[in-house]
Scaffold this motif. Structure first.
Motif, PDB file in Angstrom:
ATOM      1  N   GLU A   1       0.836  -1.211   0.000  1.00 44.12           N
ATOM      2  CA  GLU A   1       0.000   0.000   0.000  1.00 44.12           C
ATOM      3  C   GLU A   1       0.868   1.257   0.000  1.00 44.12           C
ATOM      4  O   GLU A   1       0.633   2.198  -0.758  1.00 44.12           O
ATOM      5  CB  GLU A   1      -0.922  -0.007   1.220  1.00 44.12           C
ATOM      6  CG  GLU A   1      -1.797   1.237   1.313  1.00 44.12           C
ATOM      7  CD  GLU A   1      -2.617   1.284   2.599  1.00 44.12           C
ATOM      8  OE1 GLU A   1      -3.336   2.273   2.796  1.00 44.12           O
ATOM      9  OE2 GLU A   1      -2.525   0.321   3.389  1.00 44.12           O
TER      10      GLU A   1
ATOM     11  N   ALA B   1      -5.580   2.344  -0.896  1.00 46.02           N
ATOM     12  CA  ALA B   1      -6.051   1.739   0.348  1.00 46.02           C
ATOM     13  C   ALA B   1      -7.380   1.025   0.159  1.00 46.02           C
ATOM     14  O   ALA B   1      -7.589  -0.064   0.703  1.00 46.02           O
ATOM     15  CB  ALA B   1      -6.179   2.822   1.427  1.00 46.02           C
TER      16      ALA B   1
ATOM     17  N   LEU C   1      -6.863  -2.412  -1.411  1.00 45.84           N
ATOM     18  CA  LEU C   1      -6.020  -3.371  -0.716  1.00 45.84           C
ATOM     19  C   LEU C   1      -6.770  -4.630  -0.285  1.00 45.84           C
ATOM     20  O   LEU C   1      -6.223  -5.737  -0.432  1.00 45.84           O
ATOM     21  CB  LEU C   1      -5.356  -2.703   0.489  1.00 45.84           C
ATOM     22  CG  LEU C   1      -4.238  -3.501   1.165  1.00 45.84           C
ATOM     23  CD1 LEU C   1      -3.097  -3.754   0.185  1.00 45.84           C
ATOM     24  CD2 LEU C   1      -3.713  -2.774   2.399  1.00 45.84           C
TER      25      LEU C   1
END
Length: 325
Positions: A271, A278, A281
Motif C-alpha cells: 500500500e 487503500a 487493498l
C-alpha cells in the motif's frame, strides 16, 4: 662464514633495490591513474600520495581521494584510503577504508560509516590486470541517505569471483547480518522485531566486457543477472527468491520466483509503495489469499516477480516501472 655474510649483504642490497624500484612503480602508477582519469571520463582528485612498507610491502596512502564518473553521475569521496600489497605478490591488494566516506549518485548521496571496512582484490597477472576475485568485509556498518532513510548492519560479507566456464561472468555472494531497518519501515511494520536477522544473496553477473584496467574505456555493462539463491529473514517473515534476468540497455526481462512465508506482513508495504490504493487493498489481499492457497499453506505465497516491457508485476499485480541497471 665471511662468504655467507657477503652473500647475505648482496641479497639484502638486491632486495632493497627491487623494493625501491617497485615503490617508484607504485607511485608512478598512482600518479598516472589520476593524470589519465579525465581521458576515461573520470574526475579524480587527491591531496597527497605516499608509499611506505619497506621491505615486504608496498603501502599506498591516498589523502582525501575524490572520484566521479561524468557519464553515470556516480562518485566517491573519503578522508583517505590505504592500499597494501606484498612486494613479491603485487597483483593481490588489500584496501582499508576510512570510518566515514560518501557515495554520490544521480538520485541521492549516501553517507557510509563503519567500525571496520576492508577489501581484498586479486587480479590476473597479465597486461590488462583482469579482475579475478574480490572480498569485502565490514563491521558496525551504517548507511544514511540524503533522502532521509538509513539502516545499520552489524556485519557485512561480500565476495566475487570469475566464473571459469563463462566469459565476463562473475559469481557474487553477499551476507548482511543483524540489520536495523529505517524507522519509516519499522513504523509501517510495528509488530516486527527490531532487527532483520539476515539478508543473503548468491548470484551471477554477466558483463559486456572484461572488468580490467581498460574498463574506463570499454564501459562494461550489466547484461545478465542470475539469482541462484536470495533470502531475507525477519521474524516470522521469510522471503526466498531465484530466477534469471537477461538485461538489455539496462532494462531487465524475465522472472524471479518468490516464496514468501508470512506474506501478509508485506501488505502495508504494498500500500505504501503506491502500487495499490487503500480501498483496493482488501481486494488485493483476497487475490493473494487465492494464490497462497495453491501452495497448500495459506501463510505461504509462491508467486513470480515478472519483468517485461519496462514494468514489474507480482503475479497479476502491477507494481510499476522496473528498476534499471
Amino acid at each position: 662464514m665471511r662468504g655467507l655474510l657477503w652473500v647475505s649483504v648482496l641479497l639484502m642490497g638486491l632486495w632493497s633495490v627491487y623494493w625501491f624500484i617497485g615503490r617508484t612503480a607504485v607511485d608512478r602508477a598512482a600518479v598516472g591513474f589520476f593524470a589519465m582519469a579525465p581521458a576515461q571520463g573520470l574526475e579524480a582528485e587527491h591531496k597527497g600520495l605516499s608509499v611506505a612498507g619497506f621491505p615486504n610491502r608496498f603501502d599506498l596512502t591516498v589523502t582525501e581521494p575524490s572520484l566521479a564518473d561524468r557519464q553515470t553521475g556516480f562518485g566517491w569521496q573519503a578522508p583517505f584510503v590505504q592500499i597494501f600489497s606484498l612486494s613479491y605478490k603485487p597483483w593481490h591488494v588489500i584496501a582499508a577504508f576510512a570510518s566515514e566516506q560518501m557515495v554520490l549518485t544521480p538520485y541521492e548521496n549516501l553517507s557510509i560509516t563503519s567500525e571496520k571496512l576492508q577489501a581484498s582484490v586479486v587480479v590476473e597477472p597479465n597486461a590488462n590486470l583482469t579482475l579475478d576475485r574480490t572480498t569485502l568485509i565490514g563491521a558496525g556498518l551504517g548507511i544514511a541517505s540524503s533522502l532521509g532513510w538509513d539502516f545499520k548492519a552489524e556485519n557485512l560479507r561480500f565476495a566475487t569471483r570469475q566464473d571459469p566456464s563463462r566469459e565476463n561472468v562473475h559469481q557474487i555472494g553477499l551476507d548482511l547480518l543483524a540489520l536495523t531497518p529505517d524507522q519509516s519501515l519499522s513504523r509501517l511494520l510495528p509488530e516486527m522485531p527490531a532487527l532483520i536477522e539476515k539478508v543473503h544473496l548468491d548470484a551471477f553477473l554477466g558483463f559486456s566486457a572484461p572488468i580490467d584496467r581498460l574498463a574506463g574505456q570499454s564501459r562494461p555493462e550489466l547484461q545478465l543477472l542470475e539469482i541462484k539463491e536470495a533470502s531475507l529473514g525477519w521474524g516470522d517473515l521469510a522471503v526466498f527468491a531465484k530466477g534469471d534476468l537477461p538485461i538489455a540497455d539496462g532494462s531487465p526481462e524475465g522472472r524471479v520466483d518468490l516464496r514468501i512465508e508470512g506474506w501478509r506482513r508485506l501488505l502495508p508495504l504494498i500500500e505504501q509503495s503506491g502500487a495499490v490504493k487503500a480501498e483496493v487493498l482488501p481486494t488485493v489481499e483476497r487475490m493473494l489469499e487465492t494464490l497462497a492457497a495453491q501452495s497448500g499453506d495459506a501463510e505461504v505465497l509462491e508467486v513470480p516477480l515478472i519483468f517485461a516491457g519496462g514494468q514489474m508485476r507480482l503475479g497479476p499485480l502491477l507494481l510499476g516501472p522496473a528498476p534499471r541497471f
